[in-house]
Design a protein around this motif. Structure first.
Motif, PDB file in Angstrom:
ATOM      1  N   PHE A 150       0.871  -1.179   0.000  1.00 28.26           N
ATOM      2  CA  PHE A 150       0.000   0.000   0.000  1.00 28.26           C
ATOM      3  C   PHE A 150       0.902   1.221   0.000  1.00 28.26           C
ATOM      4  CE2 PHE A 150      -1.924   3.282   2.848  1.00 28.26           C
ATOM      5  CZ  PHE A 150      -2.816   3.783   1.907  1.00 28.26           C
ATOM      6  N   VAL A 151       0.676   2.108  -0.944  1.00 22.01           N
ATOM      7  CA  VAL A 151       1.506   3.296  -1.079  1.00 22.01           C
ATOM      8  C   VAL A 151       0.801   4.462  -0.403  1.00 22.01           C
ATOM      9  CG1 VAL A 151       2.688   4.847  -2.657  1.00 22.01           C
ATOM     10  CG2 VAL A 151       2.415   2.433  -3.270  1.00 22.01           C
ATOM     11  N   SER A 152       1.450   5.006   0.631  1.00 27.93           N
ATOM     12  CA  SER A 152       0.914   6.158   1.366  1.00 27.93           C
ATOM     13  C   SER A 152       1.666   7.393   0.914  1.00 27.93           C
ATOM     14  CB  SER A 152       1.083   5.944   2.870  1.00 27.93           C
ATOM     15  OG  SER A 152       0.698   7.089   3.567  1.00 27.93           O
ATOM     16  N   TYR A 153       0.989   8.365   0.291  1.00 27.63           N
ATOM     17  CA  TYR A 153       1.645   9.541  -0.252  1.00 27.63           C
ATOM     18  C   TYR A 153       0.688  10.719  -0.197  1.00 27.63           C
ATOM     19  CZ  TYR A 153      -1.113   8.494  -4.426  1.00 27.63           C
ATOM     20  OH  TYR A 153      -2.143   8.233  -5.282  1.00 27.63           O
ATOM     21  N   LEU A 210       0.385  -2.826  -6.554  1.00 31.14           N
ATOM     22  CA  LEU A 210       0.333  -1.750  -5.548  1.00 31.14           C
ATOM     23  C   LEU A 210      -1.102  -1.254  -5.348  1.00 31.14           C
ATOM     24  CD1 LEU A 210       3.413   0.358  -6.702  1.00 31.14           C
ATOM     25  CD2 LEU A 210       3.352  -1.508  -5.029  1.00 31.14           C
ATOM     26  N   CYS A 211      -1.340  -0.733  -4.117  1.00 31.48           N
ATOM     27  CA  CYS A 211      -2.649  -0.149  -3.775  1.00 31.48           C
ATOM     28  C   CYS A 211      -2.478   1.349  -3.640  1.00 31.48           C
ATOM     29  CB  CYS A 211      -3.180  -0.749  -2.469  1.00 31.48           C
ATOM     30  SG  CYS A 211      -4.756  -0.040  -1.927  1.00 31.48           S
ATOM     31  N   LEU A 212      -3.212   2.112  -4.446  1.00 32.29           N
ATOM     32  CA  LEU A 212      -3.164   3.572  -4.410  1.00 32.29           C
ATOM     33  C   LEU A 212      -4.549   4.101  -4.046  1.00 32.29           C
ATOM     34  CD1 LEU A 212      -1.155   4.156  -7.695  1.00 32.29           C
ATOM     35  CD2 LEU A 212      -0.273   3.964  -5.380  1.00 32.29           C
ATOM     36  N   HIS A 213      -4.543   5.084  -3.158  1.00 34.74           N
ATOM     37  CA  HIS A 213      -5.855   5.534  -2.663  1.00 34.74           C
ATOM     38  C   HIS A 213      -6.676   6.195  -3.755  1.00 34.74           C
ATOM     39  CE1 HIS A 213      -3.322   9.158  -1.925  1.00 34.74           C
ATOM     40  NE2 HIS A 213      -4.436   9.814  -2.267  1.00 34.74           N
ATOM     41  N   HIS A 214      -6.042   6.913  -4.702  1.00 32.70           N
ATOM     42  CA  HIS A 214      -6.808   7.552  -5.760  1.00 32.70           C
ATOM     43  C   HIS A 214      -7.394   6.546  -6.737  1.00 32.70           C
ATOM     44  CE1 HIS A 214      -4.615  11.108  -4.328  1.00 32.70           C
ATOM     45  NE2 HIS A 214      -5.641  11.827  -4.858  1.00 32.70           N
ATOM     46  N   GLU A 218       1.917  13.070  -5.933  1.00 28.96           N
ATOM     47  CA  GLU A 218       1.221  12.106  -6.790  1.00 28.96           C
ATOM     48  C   GLU A 218       1.897  11.965  -8.169  1.00 28.96           C
ATOM     49  OE1 GLU A 218      -3.381  11.072  -8.139  1.00 28.96           O
ATOM     50  OE2 GLU A 218      -2.871  13.059  -7.337  1.00 28.96           O
ATOM     51  N   ALA A 219       2.414  13.077  -8.696  1.00 28.79           N
ATOM     52  CA  ALA A 219       3.060  13.018 -10.017  1.00 28.79           C
ATOM     53  C   ALA A 219       4.270  12.099  -9.993  1.00 28.79           C
ATOM     54  CB  ALA A 219       3.463  14.431 -10.454  1.00 28.79           C
ATOM     55  N   PRO A 279     -15.249   3.388  -3.488  1.00 29.05           N
ATOM     56  CA  PRO A 279     -16.096   4.595  -3.346  1.00 29.05           C
ATOM     57  C   PRO A 279     -17.254   4.334  -2.367  1.00 29.05           C
ATOM     58  CG  PRO A 279     -15.680   4.068  -5.649  1.00 29.05           C
ATOM     59  CD  PRO A 279     -15.193   2.884  -4.880  1.00 29.05           C
ATOM     60  N   GLY A 280     -17.610   5.381  -1.597  1.00 30.85           N
ATOM     61  CA  GLY A 280     -18.737   5.283  -0.663  1.00 30.85           C
ATOM     62  C   GLY A 280     -18.378   4.735   0.706  1.00 30.85           C
TER      63      GLY A 280
END
Length: 947
Positions: A792-795, A819-823, A800-801, A828-829
């Protein structure tokens, strides 16, 4: 625990106390009660019937009257009454007192009356009454006194009355010094053992005694050979148990004697004759229990005394009076034949008593008014009470034109003819109470123009007609109270312009019945049937509006069904009312404006009702209230007193209610209160009542009547115990100790808060956030959840770029990591915190891309907190730190855990990679490939380890 110490609440009662405190007011006593008195200078203390074995030591020093009668005290010591300098009355009767120490009364300098009757005293010693120079009355009757010291009464220089009746005195010589007392006027020696009374036994020339009582003694001789009683006006010799030898050598020795009482069957007729023949100045004669001597002609002998005016023949068992009994008593003005068994009098038995003014024939067996009284034109008072008279004819009081008082109380009279009182033009008082009169036949419409008092109490009246009393313009008092109601015409009291006192039992109410009674001051309204309130539904309902001068109103109801609906204007018009008593009348809640029409009200009594609550506003309109009695209701709380503005209230009674807890704060709102009665209430002996418990014992203004005799009703373990005896120590925290603990804790808290703020504020802030991570972990942690991602990538969004352009092409494109990215991958929800938790626990590793923007982000902070908590909680190498900038350690101080990690673990620095990015990404690959372990396994490669 309870603690009461509010300064504002404390200052108000204190100020009121300083303004109203009177040192003569008293407090609750252990064994006594202080009787309420309007005069604050007179403190009357009663300890009657308290089973006391010693005189209490808490009697107020300013007591002026002390009643200690009917107890079990056997001895009075020198110190028992030492500190009562203002005492003027002392009642010590009906004791078991057998000994009084010398000087026991020495400090009672103002004592005027001393009662020692009905005790076991056997002697009167030298200094028993030392110091009583102002004593006026001394009662030593009904004791066992057989010896009196010759100097015992020497200090009683103000004594006027002495009673030594019913003792064991035998010789007049033993009490001779008593006759020397200069101010002694009345001496009672009845029921002793005196066999003779001789002036030769009295070593003095003159005595000031005016009244001498020798009744019930076995006197055999009464001798006066010298003029020792020049002021004697009353002598009682009745009920002597032997014949008396009467020796009065000179009639002048009894020249001032005006009243003589004789009696006893043992005394011969000749002895009585001898007595009467030496009393030429006699005015009043009381022969009792002398039926035989009367039959022998004693009355004729007595009436030979020219000065005789009063003849009292009561208690002589006289059955009838013939023509001869009183024939020689022409000068008599006062005659009493009461309390005999008189059933008839001859028509001419009073013929010669032409000067008779007062005649008492009460308590006999007469069935009709004797004809003998007719024609006694000088008669002023006639008493025929307590006989069996059933009828009054027109000639019953013929020619009694000067009669002013007529008493027909308690007979059998059922009907009075209209002509009975027609000639009694001077009559002022007429009592026909307790008879069976059911109607009037114009009895009061003729004559009786001067009648001032008419008592028709408890008859059998059916109705009062219009203008029944219209002729009685001088009437001031009228009693029509009965056990049963009667109908009243609305004009029944017309013409009673001067009536001041009225008692009635109406079967219905009409406002018009009080028209014209403008002078009425006292009204007793007794309801025994449903009160017809025809106007009760009207907006302006004022039943007493025609009584502007009424000062006292009593409303009595003996059946709850009869209670009327009370309107707020019930008392309208009573602007002069000072006293209101309602018995079983106000059975519902009172309207707040009930007393708005009675601003002068001083006494309010609402008893035997069903009231459980009153509003404070009820008392706002009566600022002068001094006495309030709410006994025998259902009150449980005193809260309404708090806002009642009862500044002048002195006397408060709540006897027979349902109080279990007493709010002392409400009582403290009554600054003038001196008398409080809470008897017969189910008090609880628990901490909820500790304030009242302490107040009863400590306040020095309000007396809680019999407060030390109050009994616990609750809890069961305390039931039957004394209310003031229950232990209150566990209910209180010492104020000083409490202040010490509070101030100490406050100082320590201030020091610790300053220390933590200065040295550990960042650590605490970080701990707070870490704690939140712990909460989230416990709630949302998924230890057994399947791993969906490699990392999980925390940034931060500002980085983000770099993540999309530099990291993803290498780690996902070249190395093949998922990888898991929050964006991109957050659901959703779903709440963001749950997304973070699921991402961290659903990935093998967590990669933190750290920059200054990252450190300023709340959500990034929570992500690294959650990841670091997982690191230390699971002891797995799950955290990879990638620094995008060179950040000094001091800037990491807000995140204490991160700083600790940087100190202890290896991390990767992008700026240090420079042109060798391949090595950087290889080190990341190696870190992602590294499995979890129970110990730190630092990554070796291109890295920077900073301290």
């Amino acid at each position: 625990m309870q603690y009461t110490g509010s300064w504002p609440l404390f200052l108000v009662p204190l100020l009121s106390f300083l303004l109203h405190y009177n040192p003569l007011l008293a407090f609750s006593l252990k064994n006594c009660t202080i009787n309420y008195s309007e005069d604050a200078n007179k403190l009357w203390v009663t300890c009657r019937q308290r089973s006391l074995t010693a005189i209490p030591d808490d009697i107020p020093r300013n007591a002026s009257s002390l009643d200690l009668s009917s107890n079990s005290i056997s001895k009075i010591t020198r110190t028992d009454l030492k500190y009562l300098p203002k005492l003027t009355y002392a009642g010590l009767e009906f004791y078991l007192i057998s000994h009084i120490n010398d000087g026991a009364f020495a400090d009672l300098e103002k004592l005027k009356s001393l009662f020692l009757s009905n005790n076991n005293l056997k002697k009167v010693t030298d200094n028993m009454f030392q110091g009583l120079s102002k004593l006026v009355l001394l009662f030593l009757d009904v004791n066992h006194i057989s010896y009196i010291s010759t100097v015992a009464f020497q200090s009683l220089v103000s004594l006027k009355q002495l009673d030594l009746s019913s003792n064991y005195l035998q010789q007049i010589t033993d009490i001779a010094p008593i006759f020397k007392l200069p101010t002694l006027n009345e001496l009672c020696l009845g029921n002793n053992k005196f066999t003779s009374f001789q002036s030769d036994d009295l070593p003095l020339n003159i005595s000031n005694i005016k009244s001498l009582l020798l009744t019930m003694n076995p006197l055999r001789k009464f001798s006066l050979t010298k003029d020792v009683f020049p002021h004697l006006w009353s002598l009682e010799l009745s009920k002597c148990s032997s014949n008396i030898e009467w020796d009065v050598s000179n009639k002048t020795f009894l020249r001032t004697l005006t009243s003589l009482a004789l009696g006893g069957t043992y005394i011969s007729f000749e002895s009585y004759r001898a007595v009467l023949q030496t009393t030429d100045s006699l005015q009043t004669l009381f022969p009792t229990s002398m039926k035989a001597r009367i039959d022998e002609g004693l009355i004729d002998v007595a009436c030979q005394i020219p000065s005789l005016r009063t003849l009292d023949l009561q208690l002589n068992h006289i059955v009838s009076v013939d023509d001869n009994l009183l024939q020689s008593c022409s000068q008599i003005t006062d005659l009493s034949l009461s309390s005999n068994k008189l059933s008839e009098m001859s028509e001419h038995s009073l013929r010669s008593n032409s000067q008779l003014r007062h005649l008492d024939l009460g308590r006999n067996q007469l069935s009709k008014v004797p004809l003998a009284i007719r024609g006694l034109s000088t008669m002023e008072t006639l008493d025929l009470s307590s006989n069996y008279i059933a009828e009054l004819d027109c000639n019953a009081f013929l020619n009694l034109t000067r009669l002013t008082t007529l008493n027909l109380y308690q007979n059998l009279i059922s009907k009075i003819k209209g002509c009975v009182f027609q000639n009694l033009n001077d009559l002022k008082e007429l009592n026909i109470g307790e008879n069976a009169v059911f109607t009037f036949d114009n009895n009061f419409r003729v004559g009786l123009q001067k009648l001032e008092s008419l008592n028709l109490h408890n008859n059998r009246l059916l109705h009062l007609m219009s203008e029944d009393f219209s002729n009685l313009s001088c009437l001031r008092s009228l009693d029509l109270e009965n056990d049963k109601c009667y109908n009243m015409n609305e004009r029944a009291f017309q013409g009673l312009d001067n009536l001041q006192t009225l008692s009635i039992t109406p079967g219905h109410y009409r406002k018009e019945m009080f028209i014209g009674l403008t002078q009425l001051e006292n009204l007793i309204l007794h309801l025994t049937s449903k009160w017809e309130l025809r106007s009760s539904q009207q907006k302006d309902y004022s039943p007493f509006s025609n009584l502007p001068n009424l000062k006292k109103l009593i409303l009595k109801v003996y059946d709850t069904f009869l209670v009327p609906d009370i309107n707020q204007d019930l008392l309208k018009g009573l602007k002069s009312l000072e006293s209101l008593t309602s018995d079983n009348f106000f059975r519902k809640s009172l309207h707040p404006d009930t007393f708005k029409h009675t601003p002068q009200l001083k006494v309010l009594q609402i008893i035997n009702s069903n009231l459980s609550h009153l509003t404070p506003e009820l008392f706002w309109q009566i600022p002068n209230l001094q006495k309030l009695d709410l006994s025998n209701n259902k009150f449980r709380y005193l809260d309404f007193l708090g806002g009642a503005n009862l500044l002048t209230l002195r006397w408060l009674k709540f006897n027979g209610n349902e109080f279990s807890v007493i709010n002392k704060t409400a009582l403290q709102c009554l600054p003038a209160l001196t008398y409080l009665d809470l008897n017969n209430n189910p008090l609880t002996c628990e901490c909820s009542n500790v304030g009242f418990n302490q107040w009863v014992q400590s306040n020095n203004q309000t007396q809680v009547v019999n407060g030390h005799q109050y009994i616990c009703a609750f809890p069961v373990s305390q039931k039957g115990n004394k209310f003031l005896d229950f232990d209150t120590s566990s209910c209180w925290i010492d104020a000083g100790f409490f202040c010490f603990i509070f101030s100490t804790c406050l100082i320590l808290f201030t020091l610790l808060a300053s220390f933590f703020y200065h040295f550990l504020r960042w650590h605490l802030a970080y701990a707070y956030y870490l704690f939140l991570a712990f909460i989230y972990d416990k709630r949302k942690g998924r230890k057994a959840s399947p791993l969906h991602y490699d990392a999980f990538v925390s940034y931060n969004v500002y980085d983000e770029a770099w993540v999309y352009e530099e990291m993803l092409p290498v780690l996902e494109g070249e190395q093949g990591w998922r990888l898991c990215l929050h964006h991109r991958d957050f659901e959703p929800g779903k709440p963001i915190v749950e997304n973070i938790t699921d991402a961290i626990y659903g990935s093998r590793k967590t990669i933190c891309v750290i920059s200054r923007h990252y450190l300023q982000s709340e959500w990034c902070s929570r992500e690294i907190q959650m990841a670091s908590y997982r690191l230390f909680n699971e002891q797995d190498d799950v955290l990879i730190l990638l620094f995008m900038e060179d950040i000094p350690a001091r800037e990491l101080s807000l995140y204490y855990r991160m700083r600790s990690l940087v100190k202890r673990r290896t991390y990767l620095s992008w700026p240090q990679a420079g042109q060798h990015t391949g090595v950087f990404w290889e080190n990341v690959r190696r870190a992602l490939r590294t499995p979890g372990s129970q110990t730190d396994n630092p990554i070796r490669g291109f890295f920077q380890n900073k301290a």
